[in-house]
Design a protein around this motif. Structure first.
Motif, PDB file in Angstrom:
ATOM      1  N   GLU A 222      10.680  12.337  11.818  1.00  0.00           N
ATOM      2  CA  GLU A 222       9.399  12.925  11.439  1.00  0.00           C
ATOM      3  C   GLU A 222       9.287  13.034   9.918  1.00  0.00           C
ATOM      4  O   GLU A 222       8.230  12.759   9.342  1.00  0.00           O
ATOM      5  N   GLU A 223      10.377  13.430   9.268  1.00  0.00           N
ATOM      6  CA  GLU A 223      10.359  13.539   7.807  1.00  0.00           C
ATOM      7  C   GLU A 223      10.220  12.169   7.152  1.00  0.00           C
ATOM      8  O   GLU A 223       9.467  12.006   6.182  1.00  0.00           O
ATOM      9  N   LEU A 224      10.932  11.183   7.676  1.00  0.00           N
ATOM     10  CA  LEU A 224      10.836   9.835   7.130  1.00  0.00           C
ATOM     11  C   LEU A 224       9.447   9.245   7.356  1.00  0.00           C
ATOM     12  O   LEU A 224       8.904   8.553   6.494  1.00  0.00           O
ATOM     13  N   ALA A 225       8.863   9.551   8.515  1.00  0.00           N
ATOM     14  CA  ALA A 225       7.542   9.015   8.838  1.00  0.00           C
ATOM     15  C   ALA A 225       6.456   9.581   7.929  1.00  0.00           C
ATOM     16  O   ALA A 225       5.378   8.994   7.813  1.00  0.00           O
ATOM     17  N   GLY A 226       6.732  10.707   7.284  1.00  0.00           N
ATOM     18  CA  GLY A 226       5.755  11.310   6.392  1.00  0.00           C
ATOM     19  C   GLY A 226       6.139  11.251   4.932  1.00  0.00           C
ATOM     20  O   GLY A 226       5.533  11.936   4.098  1.00  0.00           O
ATOM     21  N   MET A 227       7.144  10.445   4.568  1.00  0.00           N
ATOM     22  CA  MET A 227       7.622  10.421   3.182  1.00  0.00           C
ATOM     23  C   MET A 227       6.512   9.983   2.228  1.00  0.00           C
ATOM     24  O   MET A 227       5.983   8.887   2.334  1.00  0.00           O
ATOM     25  N   ASP A 228       6.194  10.866   1.286  1.00  0.00           N
ATOM     26  CA  ASP A 228       5.139  10.578   0.303  1.00  0.00           C
ATOM     27  C   ASP A 228       5.589  10.942  -1.106  1.00  0.00           C
ATOM     28  O   ASP A 228       4.783  11.281  -1.952  1.00  0.00           O
ATOM     29  N   TRP A 229       6.897  10.848  -1.346  1.00  0.00           N
ATOM     30  CA  TRP A 229       7.452  11.213  -2.653  1.00  0.00           C
ATOM     31  C   TRP A 229       8.576  10.257  -3.038  1.00  0.00           C
ATOM     32  O   TRP A 229       9.251   9.686  -2.188  1.00  0.00           O
ATOM     33  N   TYR A 230       8.713  10.077  -4.340  1.00  0.00           N
ATOM     34  CA  TYR A 230       9.817   9.279  -4.877  1.00  0.00           C
ATOM     35  C   TYR A 230      11.047  10.165  -5.087  1.00  0.00           C
ATOM     36  O   TYR A 230      10.926  11.356  -5.407  1.00  0.00           O
ATOM     37  N   VAL A 231      12.220   9.539  -4.946  1.00  0.00           N
ATOM     38  CA  VAL A 231      13.461  10.261  -5.193  1.00  0.00           C
ATOM     39  C   VAL A 231      13.682  10.440  -6.694  1.00  0.00           C
ATOM     40  O   VAL A 231      13.092   9.736  -7.527  1.00  0.00           O
ATOM     41  N   GLN A 232      14.529  11.389  -7.008  1.00  0.00           N
ATOM     42  CA  GLN A 232      14.855  11.674  -8.407  1.00  0.00           C
ATOM     43  C   GLN A 232      15.453  10.435  -9.076  1.00  0.00           C
ATOM     44  O   GLN A 232      16.293   9.752  -8.488  1.00  0.00           O
ATOM     45  N   GLY A 233      15.014  10.165 -10.275  1.00  0.00           N
ATOM     46  CA  GLY A 233      15.492   9.007 -11.020  1.00  0.00           C
ATOM     47  C   GLY A 233      14.473   7.894 -11.096  1.00  0.00           C
ATOM     48  O   GLY A 233      14.507   7.081 -12.022  1.00  0.00           O
ATOM     49  N   MET A 234      13.555   7.854 -10.134  1.00  0.00           N
ATOM     50  CA  MET A 234      12.479   6.865 -10.187  1.00  0.00           C
ATOM     51  C   MET A 234      11.556   7.191 -11.342  1.00  0.00           C
ATOM     52  O   MET A 234      11.120   8.338 -11.501  1.00  0.00           O
TER      53      MET A 234
ATOM     54  N   PHE B  35       0.844  -1.194   0.000  1.00  0.00           N
ATOM     55  CA  PHE B  35       0.000   0.000   0.000  1.00  0.00           C
ATOM     56  C   PHE B  35       0.884   1.251   0.000  1.00  0.00           C
ATOM     57  O   PHE B  35       1.982   1.229   0.572  1.00  0.00           O
ATOM     58  N   PRO B  36       0.415   2.359  -0.584  1.00  0.00           N
ATOM     59  CA  PRO B  36       1.243   3.566  -0.680  1.00  0.00           C
ATOM     60  C   PRO B  36       1.271   4.377   0.613  1.00  0.00           C
ATOM     61  O   PRO B  36       0.789   5.507   0.688  1.00  0.00           O
ATOM     62  N   ILE B  37       1.841   3.776   1.653  1.00  0.00           N
ATOM     63  CA  ILE B  37       2.027   4.452   2.928  1.00  0.00           C
ATOM     64  C   ILE B  37       3.504   4.822   3.055  1.00  0.00           C
ATOM     65  O   ILE B  37       4.351   4.272   2.338  1.00  0.00           O
ATOM     66  N   PRO B  38       3.854   5.754   3.952  1.00  0.00           N
ATOM     67  CA  PRO B  38       5.248   6.206   4.029  1.00  0.00           C
ATOM     68  C   PRO B  38       6.277   5.097   4.198  1.00  0.00           C
ATOM     69  O   PRO B  38       7.349   5.146   3.585  1.00  0.00           O
ATOM     70  N   GLU B  39       5.967   4.091   5.015  1.00  0.00           N
ATOM     71  CA  GLU B  39       6.915   3.001   5.225  1.00  0.00           C
ATOM     72  C   GLU B  39       7.288   2.320   3.907  1.00  0.00           C
ATOM     73  O   GLU B  39       8.458   2.028   3.641  1.00  0.00           O
ATOM     74  N   VAL B  40       6.287   2.059   3.083  1.00  0.00           N
ATOM     75  CA  VAL B  40       6.531   1.372   1.819  1.00  0.00           C
ATOM     76  C   VAL B  40       7.243   2.301   0.833  1.00  0.00           C
ATOM     77  O   VAL B  40       8.193   1.892   0.147  1.00  0.00           O
ATOM     78  N   ILE B  41       6.827   3.556   0.775  1.00  0.00           N
ATOM     79  CA  ILE B  41       7.442   4.510  -0.158  1.00  0.00           C
ATOM     80  C   ILE B  41       8.913   4.729   0.176  1.00  0.00           C
ATOM     81  O   ILE B  41       9.772   4.732  -0.715  1.00  0.00           O
ATOM     82  N   ARG B  42       9.233   4.892   1.453  1.00  0.00           N
ATOM     83  CA  ARG B  42      10.649   5.120   1.791  1.00  0.00           C
ATOM     84  C   ARG B  42      11.485   3.868   1.529  1.00  0.00           C
ATOM     85  O   ARG B  42      12.671   3.963   1.191  1.00  0.00           O
ATOM     86  N   ASP B  43      10.880   2.680   1.662  1.00  0.00           N
ATOM     87  CA  ASP B  43      11.632   1.456   1.372  1.00  0.00           C
ATOM     88  C   ASP B  43      11.887   1.301  -0.124  1.00  0.00           C
ATOM     89  O   ASP B  43      12.956   0.828  -0.536  1.00  0.00           O
ATOM     90  N   ILE B  44      10.926   1.683  -0.946  1.00  0.00           N
ATOM     91  CA  ILE B  44      11.153   1.684  -2.394  1.00  0.00           C
ATOM     92  C   ILE B  44      12.301   2.631  -2.730  1.00  0.00           C
ATOM     93  O   ILE B  44      13.226   2.288  -3.483  1.00  0.00           O
TER      94      ILE B  44
END
Length: 355
Positions: A337-349, A156-165
């Protein structure tokens, strides 16, 4: 009122009575999947079993598996509170609001919620720093891929999954500048058939290393069948992967569960936001394939050691998002706090996030 005549007699005569055995501390667990998923819920239950082994008859544990996130979770958590549990662990992001509501109703019970961010005097949060393991995964995957294409099965697109991607991509990009990471959203934590379909769809698109944020060994089995690489999720999955098994990122919850219950017993527990990683042995990298060359293995070990020592943090700037906006300045590290709210992909994705 019933009178204990033996106790009255002993007090009258000044005699000592044998110490009454204390009731065991009741500890409840709520799992989003089955304990036989060989992944996330399985590993939490291994932590529960370790808790029983450590404390013996001082604790009485119970668990409820296959609990849906939502109204079913709230009913389950409330039932555990009503039946006398002293400590309740709820182990999925979607249990956050139900846990918070029940914790407010039962202020004398200690609640711990995994991967969430809502806290109260009797409600703490905890998670494993899976992005550390994912960065190591990316490093290994970037070294062994022959197609420069990795596949990621997301839940699911939650912060934990997005930051792991993001962590997988950054780890792979650091050793292979040509890397591409493709993502399929399964919208489930545990569905072996759906997970296998996602793995095959990614391999059809050229991915020769499959990473997963779902809990069954089905993606790893699919990778083995097609002669590709796969990575174990949450538990040691090497027995499922054969030669396909690149490594497993293991969550070892036992130390946290033991320490937390001990602190409640001692009356020293305080609500906190606990993050456990490689340096705490909460995240462990196991079963690294012996098919890696000596040079590749040395690089993987170097990354593990640098994260373990604190010398390196996977989310250290400069970091830009997909649009090119600078999100993390050079030399700075993202906060919890920033990691817990990560809702964006890094550059290059090149993948896009679901709406």
């Amino acid at each position: 009122m019933k009178i204990n005549r033996s106790l009255v007699l002993a007090v009258t005569l000044g005699l000592s009575m044998p110490a009454m055995a204390e009731d065991p501390m009741k500890v409840g667990f709520v799992y989003v999947g089955p304990i036989g998923d060989h992944g996330w819920s399985y590993q939490h239950d291994q932590g529960r079993l370790a808790l029983e082994e450590h404390f013996g008859d001082k604790v009485d544990t119970t668990y409820v598996e296959n609990v849906s996130e939502g109204a079913d979770a709230e009913r389950t958590i409330r039932r555990l509170a009503q039946t006398g549990n002293d400590v309740i662990f709820t182990t999925s992001f979607g249990f956050m609001n139900p846990t918070a509501r029940v914790a407010e109703e039962f202020p004398d019970i200690t609640f711990l919620h995994a991967t969430g961010y809502k806290q109260a005097e009797n409600l703490g949060t905890y998670l494993s720093v899976t992005y550390e393991g994912r960065y190591v995964t990316g490093t290994a995957a970037g070294l062994v891929t022959e197609t420069d294409t990795l596949g990621y099965i997301a839940s699911f697109p939650i912060p934990e999954v997005i930051r792991d991607i993001n962590a997988v991509y950054l780890g792979a990009k650091a050793v292979n500048p040509d890397i591409e990471l493709k993502v399929v959203w399964a919208n489930t934590w545990f569905d072996p058939a759906k997970e296998a379909d996602a793995a095959n769809a990614l391999m059809d698109q050229g991915a020769d290393v499959i990473v997963q944020h779902t809990d069954s060994p089905a993606p790893l089995l699919a990778a083995e069948k097609r002669g590709n690489w796969g990575v174990g999720q949450a538990s040691d999955m090497r027995k499922f992967g054969g030669d396909a098994h690149l490594l497993s990122v293991v969550n070892d919850w036992a130390p946290y569960y033991i320490d937390t219950v001990q602190s409640v017993m001692d009356g020293t527990w305080e609500s906190e936001d606990y993050w456990g990683g490689i340096s705490d042995d909460v995240i462990q990298i196991v079963g690294i394939s012996d098919r890696l060359t000596d040079e590749q293995r040395a690089k993987v070990d170097e990354v593990i050691a640098s994260i373990d020592s604190g010398e390196f943090h996977p989310f250290t700037g400069p970091l830009k998002d997909q649009s090119g906006e600078l999100r993390v300045l050079e030399g700075e590290t993202m906060t919890k706090e920033e990691l817990a709210g990560m809702d964006w992909y890094v550059q290059g994705m090149t993948a896009t996030l679901p709406e």
